[in-house]
Design an enzyme around this catalytic site. Structure first.
Site, short mmCIF file in Angstrom:
data_model
loop_
_atom_site.label_atom_id
_atom_site.label_comp_id
_atom_site.label_asym_id
_atom_site.label_seq_id
_atom_site.Cartn_x
_atom_site.Cartn_y
_atom_site.Cartn_z
N ARG A 90 0.79 -1.32 -0.01
CA ARG A 90 0.09 0.01 -0.06
C ARG A 90 0.87 1.35 -0.14
O ARG A 90 0.51 2.27 -0.49
CB ARG A 90 -0.92 0.25 1.08
N GLU A 146 2.23 1.53 -3.31
CA GLU A 146 1.06 2.08 -4.32
C GLU A 146 0.75 3.41 -4.16
O GLU A 146 0.59 4.25 -5.06
CB GLU A 146 -0.31 1.09 -3.79
N SER A 174 14.45 15.13 1.79
CA SER A 174 15.56 14.19 2.31
C SER A 174 14.75 12.98 2.82
O SER A 174 13.95 13.40 3.80
CB SER A 174 16.40 15.04 3.32
#
Length: 162
Positions: A89, A92, A115
């Site tokens: 996830r 995704e 960063s």
């Protein structure tokens, strides 16, 4: 011993003792709880004082304590795309929103990156009547690209121009 072996040893002890990450984080202390967990998982190093506390807590050898204080080889996901549903996830999220985040960050800050080294992260449970939510806050320093070889009138760094 490899760093992966030490991670497995820590996870075995955690499991055998019935400890939670919260307990381990409180016992070691001194830095972000997320960093303590990441170090136990082999992805960060512990400062010497925290490595000593972890060694005492887990009953580690001196060599294992030193290993906790060494900079690790980072990157623990064994395959891409990840197959674990929770980790997938996050992958995704980057696939769907990555270009959007890039556009919005660079429009606001300039030509650079966020960063992951000069970085803070918090995580908390957010109660919701439709099911509790995971609330994460990621805060990374903006690092502008350096325009080396620049001539007069060309900015040295990619900060947003006024």
């Amino acid at each position: 011993m490899k760093r992966e072996d030490l991670t497995e040893k820590l996870l075995d002890i955690k499991r055998e003792k019935g400890w939670t990450w919260k307990y381990i984080q409180e016992e070691i202390g001194g830095i972000s709880p997320i960093l303590i967990t990441a170090a136990c998982m082999g992805q960060m190093k512990l400062p010497k004082a925290q490595a000593a506390k972890a060694a005492a807590l887990f009953g580690l050898t001196q060599a294992e304590e030193r290993m906790l204080n060494e900079a690790p080889y980072r990157g623990s996901i064994p395959q891409m795309p990840p197959t674990d549903p929770l980790i997938y996830r996050f992958y995704e999220l980057v696939m769907v929103y990555g270009t959007t985040w890039k556009e919005l960050i660079q429009e606001d800050f300039g030509d650079g990156i966020m960063s992951a080294i000069d970085f803070n992260m918090t995580m908390e449970r957010e109660p919701n009547n439709k099911g509790d939510r995971v609330k994460m806050n990621l805060s990374g320093k903006f690092l502008p690209y350096k325009y080396y070889g620049n001539e007069e009138g060309v900015p040295e760094y990619g900060f947003k121009e006024g």
